[in-house]
Design an enzyme around this catalytic site. Structure first.
Site, PDB file in Angstrom:
ATOM      1  N   ASN A 210      22.588  31.700 -33.145  1.00 29.53           N
ATOM      2  CA  ASN A 210      21.915  30.684 -33.959  1.00 29.53           C
ATOM      3  C   ASN A 210      20.427  30.673 -33.637  1.00 29.53           C
ATOM      4  OD1 ASN A 210      21.431  28.731 -31.718  1.00 29.53           O
ATOM      5  ND2 ASN A 210      23.676  28.788 -31.644  1.00 29.53           N
ATOM      6  N   PRO A 306      35.562  27.418 -26.506  1.00 31.22           N
ATOM      7  CA  PRO A 306      35.836  26.191 -25.733  1.00 31.22           C
ATOM      8  C   PRO A 306      34.742  25.159 -25.968  1.00 31.22           C
ATOM      9  CG  PRO A 306      35.309  28.060 -24.268  1.00 31.22           C
ATOM     10  CD  PRO A 306      35.350  28.590 -25.661  1.00 31.22           C
ATOM     11  N   LYS A 338      30.442  12.244 -32.388  1.00 32.26           N
ATOM     12  CA  LYS A 338      30.452  13.246 -31.302  1.00 32.26           C
ATOM     13  C   LYS A 338      30.376  12.561 -29.942  1.00 32.26           C
ATOM     14  CE  LYS A 338      28.704  17.195 -33.749  1.00 32.26           C
ATOM     15  NZ  LYS A 338      27.574  17.955 -34.212  1.00 32.26           N
TER      16      LYS A 338
HETATM   17  O1  PMT Z   1      16.304  25.320 -28.663  1.00 32.43           O
HETATM   18  P1  PMT Z   1      15.312  24.711 -29.639  1.00 32.43           P
HETATM   19  O2  PMT Z   1      14.768  25.742 -30.606  1.00 32.43           O
HETATM   20  O3  PMT Z   1      14.243  23.936 -28.948  1.00 32.43           O
HETATM   21  O4  PMT Z   1      16.117  23.679 -30.563  1.00 32.43           O
HETATM   22  C1  PMT Z   1      16.640  22.503 -29.999  1.00 32.43           C
HETATM   23  C2  PMT Z   1      18.034  22.177 -30.561  1.00 32.43           C
HETATM   24  C3  PMT Z   1      17.940  21.880 -32.051  1.00 32.43           C
HETATM   25  C4  PMT Z   1      18.988  23.349 -30.309  1.00 32.43           C
HETATM   26  C5  PMT Z   1      18.542  20.928 -29.748  1.00 32.43           C
HETATM   27  O5  PMT Z   1      17.650  19.869 -29.940  1.00 32.43           O
HETATM   28  C6  PMT Z   1      19.944  20.518 -30.150  1.00 32.43           C
HETATM   29  O6  PMT Z   1      20.184  19.804 -31.109  1.00 32.43           O
HETATM   30  N1  PMT Z   1      20.955  21.005 -29.361  1.00 32.43           N
HETATM   31  C7  PMT Z   1      22.392  20.792 -29.641  1.00 32.43           C
HETATM   32  C8  PMT Z   1      22.884  21.825 -30.592  1.00 32.43           C
HETATM   33  C9  PMT Z   1      24.378  21.706 -30.832  1.00 32.43           C
HETATM   34  O7  PMT Z   1      25.098  22.576 -30.436  1.00 32.43           O
HETATM   35  O8  PMT Z   1      24.766  20.618 -31.409  1.00 32.43           O
HETATM   36  P2  PMT Z   1      26.310  20.290 -31.792  1.00 32.43           P
HETATM   37  O9  PMT Z   1      26.193  19.095 -32.636  1.00 32.43           O
HETATM   38  O10 PMT Z   1      26.973  21.510 -32.384  1.00 32.43           O
HETATM   39  O11 PMT Z   1      27.023  19.972 -30.423  1.00 32.43           O
HETATM   40  C10 PMT Z   1      27.013  18.681 -29.842  1.00 32.43           C
HETATM   41  C11 PMT Z   1      26.956  18.800 -28.318  1.00 32.43           C
HETATM   42  O12 PMT Z   1      28.138  19.483 -27.854  1.00 32.43           O
HETATM   43  C12 PMT Z   1      25.764  19.587 -27.807  1.00 32.43           C
HETATM   44  O13 PMT Z   1      25.264  18.938 -26.669  1.00 32.43           O
HETATM   45  C13 PMT Z   1      26.374  20.957 -27.461  1.00 32.43           C
HETATM   46  O14 PMT Z   1      25.656  21.561 -26.379  1.00 32.43           O
HETATM   47  C14 PMT Z   1      27.796  20.594 -27.072  1.00 32.43           C
HETATM   48  N2  PMT Z   1      28.793  21.650 -27.379  1.00 32.43           N
HETATM   49  C15 PMT Z   1      28.902  22.167 -28.632  1.00 32.43           C
HETATM   50  C16 PMT Z   1      29.859  23.121 -28.899  1.00 32.43           C
HETATM   51  C17 PMT Z   1      30.700  23.565 -27.864  1.00 32.43           C
HETATM   52  N3  PMT Z   1      31.607  24.496 -28.075  1.00 32.43           N
HETATM   53  N4  PMT Z   1      30.589  23.036 -26.640  1.00 32.43           N
HETATM   54  C18 PMT Z   1      29.670  22.070 -26.384  1.00 32.43           C
HETATM   55  O15 PMT Z   1      29.576  21.564 -25.265  1.00 32.43           O
END
Ligand code: PMT
Length: 412
Positions: A210, A306, A338
């Site tokens: 991504n 996971p 979330k």
């Molecule tokens: O890296 P940059 O270019 O500075 O951009 C920053 C960002 C946009 C990546 C950052 O600000 C951000 O939003 N990070 C979270 C991205 C994400 O994976 O979001 P999510 O909504 O899919 O997941 C929610 C949370 O669960 C996140 O903390 C993620 O790390 C965690 N997660 C997600 C999937 C997974 N399989 N395991 C996880 O622990």
């Protein structure tokens, strides 16, 4: 007790009319108990002599980069041990060198070799201050975490009236104190940060990933370290230089990131998951490069990766956990869901569909959510500024000295 007591300050002076005010600033810092060493550019010496600063500080002044013997190295080594580097006044020229990484005078050399907190107090003509080159350079320094004490408006040395005058010395002194106080508020805390994208291989040459650049997570890791924390940064592949003083653990796949998080979470006070973790990975990794075989389409079967945070939520002993939510619609509602599903102490929601924020950019615009009725929407700002604000908000939850942090099972 004054936060400046016993602190070593490296005071860089660059060549503007306000250079004489640096002598009074030095005095003020000394009166608060600091030990000050002065560094001067050639321009600064046109306004004040090194002897003045040597007499006032009681320390040798670093003002000559080509001096004989080991002097130069000693100066750099001694400045690098300072608790804070400040440059006051900061001219447009020295600012440009700092922003671009030039190192051809004692102040810019010291800055480029310094990894502690840096504070600058610019002073220049109002037209220069307004110039887009200066604005860009100030933004670059801020994005690196440098504290800028902006100049004040008033009558300038050139006769013009406008913004450009060195800030009042008391204002600069207050900024130095808050920056120093901040630089130790995470002392004794262990902070675990994840950053960047994950990468799932399809075959030996292709992968699914991504747009995460790692900037958000690296900013948090760097700020936490500058505030005294012991920081471990678990990072997917990025083009960023690892922040100084941070333990960097690199990984690519979600499973590797998961293993590193679970291995390093013990004894941690805070986990901040900014990593953009892929939710799906190819079921099979092809051993050989997938070739075009005449079909117009290719179907990949994907399986769920996971969920690292969900696994963390099941741990018996867990730190204060902060997740990030990258959303493109129903931002707050999705983030709240979330937070509940992953049992997070806080979640930071950001809109990844808006231009100039979210992925890749230096800026972000976020809402911090601690619960259904506890939401704070912050204005768009630099990711380093968000990092500091977020650390400010997390800290009170880590401060319960003898008892327990609300919502946590582990005494601190
Ligand atoms: O890296 P940059 O270019 O500075 O951009 C920053 C960002 C946009 C990546 C950052 O600000 C951000 O939003 N990070 C979270 C991205 C994400 O994976 O979001 P999510 O909504 O899919 O997941 C929610 C949370 O669960 C996140 O903390 C993620 O790390 C965690 N997660 C997600 C999937 C997974 N399989 N395991 C996880 O622990």
């Amino acid at each position: 007790m004054d936060v400046l007591k016993g602190k070593r300050i490296a005071l860089g002076v660059s060549g503007g009319i306000a250079a004489y005010k640096a002598a009074e600033l030095l005095r003020l810092m000394q009166r608060s108990g600091a030990e000050v060493s002065v560094i001067m550019t050639a321009g600064a010496k046109q306004f004040v002599t090194p002897l003045t600063f040597e007499a006032l500080s009681g320390n040798p002044v670093y003002h000559e980069i080509f001096e004989e013997g080991a002097g130069r190295m000693e100066h750099i080594a001694s400045a690098s041990k300072a608790d804070l580097l400040m440059v006051a006044p900061l001219t447009a020229n020295t600012l440009a060198k700092m922003a671009q990484g030039l190192a051809d005078d004692p102040v810019s050399i010291t800055y480029s070799a310094f990894s502690g907190p840096v504070l600058v107090a610019p002073a220049m003509n109002d037209q220069m201050w307004a110039h887009s080159a200066v604005r860009d350079n100030i933004r670059t320094l801020k994005a690196r975490g440098v504290t800028v004490v902006p100049p004040e408006s008033g009558e300038l040395a050139c006769g013009a009236i406008g913004p450009g005058r060195l800030a009042e010395l008391d204002t600069i002194l207050d900024a130095v104190k808050s920056r120093l106080a901040q630089s130790i508020d995470y002392k004794g805390k262990r902070v675990l940060v994840t950053a960047g994208p994950t990468r799932e291989p399809i075959d030996p040459v292709r992968f699914i990933s991504n747009h995460s650049s790692g900037k958000m997570g690296y900013a948090i890791a760097d700020k936490a370290r500058l505030r005294g924390a012991e920081v471990t940064l678990i990072s997917g592949p990025t083009a960023l230089a690892p922040p100084a003083g941070v333990r960097l653990l690199s990984c690519e796949r979600v499973a590797e990131m998961r293993d590193l998080v679970l291995k390093n979470i013990t004894d941690c006070d805070v986990l901040v998951m900014t990593a953009a973790v892929g939710d799906f990975a190819p079921r099979e990794i092809e051993k050989e490069k997938i070739k075009k075989r005449g079909e117009a389409t290719l179907t990949l079967e994907m399986t769920q990766t996971p969920d690292i945070l969900k696994e963390v939520s099941t741990l018996e002993e867990k730190p204060f956990v902060v997740g990030f939510a990258a959303e493109s619609e129903n931002i707050l509602q999705s983030a709240l869901e979330k937070q509940e599903r992953k049992k997070l102490d806080m979640i930071v929601a950001n809109d990844i569909s808006a231009p100039g924020i979210g992925f890749q950019s230096d800026d972000n615009q976020v809402t911090l959510i601690s619960g259904p009725d506890e939401q704070e929407t912050w204005p768009r700002m630099l990711k380093v500024e968000i990092a500091d604000r977020l650390l400010d908000r997390i800290l009170p939850s880590l401060k319960a000295p003898l008892g327990m942090v609300p919502g946590r099972e582990r005494p601190l």
